[in-house]
Design a protein around this motif. Structure first.
Motif: not given
Length: 304
Positions: A104-112
């Motif tokens: 989930a962190g990868i998805a959030i930080f990568g998405g930003l």
């Protein structure tokens, strides 16, 4: 009090969190190399995001590279414990369920990061200007065609504006964290020069240099110079100049590098810096600018 609270928050978020993630990477004891990889990837993406968003002129331009080095060292040391472990567990829960939090962190930080990159790289071609300051090393603290990088982005005329400060030998924009003496800021009193060949449309002087964090919302630009850059078809505003320093008058012709004034702290500004933005002379809408083919993105450094 509010500014001191802001500094505490900046330290806790942009320094404290990366340190926590580096410590957690160092302490990792995953059953698989795949689990180790997603944990490290989450930490790396968080750090990349913070490198883009942080006010490193306040926290120290070298501090960010210390954080990068600490995370790299933590990853190297923890990899030595995981190098011979399998990539995936033979049994047990599906990989994504076992590592839901870091994924989930990868998805959030990568998405930003992708969102920021799309905004920055989809901007129109910039207008080439000369860098408008001399005599130091400078950091962009607001800049880039994205709302997370530039607090001016929501204003149509200032969508591509840049706020620039100077940083001293230790990498900080001032002596002390939040000094109330404008002279303790590295940019105060440095030369502001014309970024283009053109004509002075407007020149204002006489407003006081305020003690941070006092502001003057009734005079947003403070002491300033507005130029019409004839060849480019744009108007460029340079704001927050030092009282008594404006060296040009309305109607004067200027060449790139001509002295306009000195950096100050007049107008609606919480601390000394140079504000610059360009608009299309016909529409009044903001247009992108670049100095030496480099866009003024947040945390980009220039030396003059």
């Amino acid at each position: 009090m509010l500014t001191h609270l802001l500094m505490i928050v900046l330290l806790a978020v942009f320094v404290g969190l990366p340190l926590f993630y580096a410590w957690r990477v160092f302490r990792l004891d995953e059953a698989t190399r795949g689990g180790w990889l997603v944990r490290v990837a989450e930490a790396a993406l968080l750090l990349l995001l913070f490198l883009a968003l942080g006010r490193w002129d306040m926290l120290g331009v070298y501090t960010r590279w210390v954080l990068v080095a600490l995370l790299a060292a933590a990853a190297f040391l923890s990899w030595r414990r995981h190098a011979r472990r399998p990539w995936r567990a033979a049994e047990g829960r599906p990989f994504w369920r076992a590592h839901l939090s870091p994924l989930a962190g990868i998805a959030i930080f990568g998405g930003l990061l992708v969102w920021i990159a799309v905004g920055v790289f989809s901007a129109p071609a910039p207008h080439a200007l000369r860098f408008p300051l001399e005599g130091g090393r400078f950091a962009v603290v607001q800049g880039g065609a994205h709302m997370l990088l530039n607090r001016h982005y929501s204003h149509p005329a200032q969508r591509h504006a840049a706020d620039i400060v100077a940083v001293g030998p230790a990498g900080f924009r001032a002596t002390g964290l939040l000094p109330d003496d404008p002279a303790r800021y590295a940019i105060f009193g440095l030369r502001v020069v014309s970024p283009c060949a053109g004509e002075v449309v407007e020149a204002a002087d006489g407003l006081p240099d305020l003690r941070p964090p006092r502001m003057d919302p009734e005079n947003p630009a403070g002491n300033h110079v507005l130029l019409e850059c004839g060849a480019e078809g744009i108007r460029v505003l340079l704001a927050h100049l030092q009282r008594g320093s404006v060296a040009v008058a309305e109607g004067a012709r200027v060449a790139p590098g001509d002295l306009l004034g000195l950096a100050g702290n007049s107008g609606n500004t919480s601390e000394p810096h140079l504000h610059i933005h360009a608009v299309d002379a016909a529409t009044g809408l903001g247009v992108p600018i670049a100095f030496d083919e480099q866009a003024p993105l947040r945390n980009r450094l220039f030396r003059r």
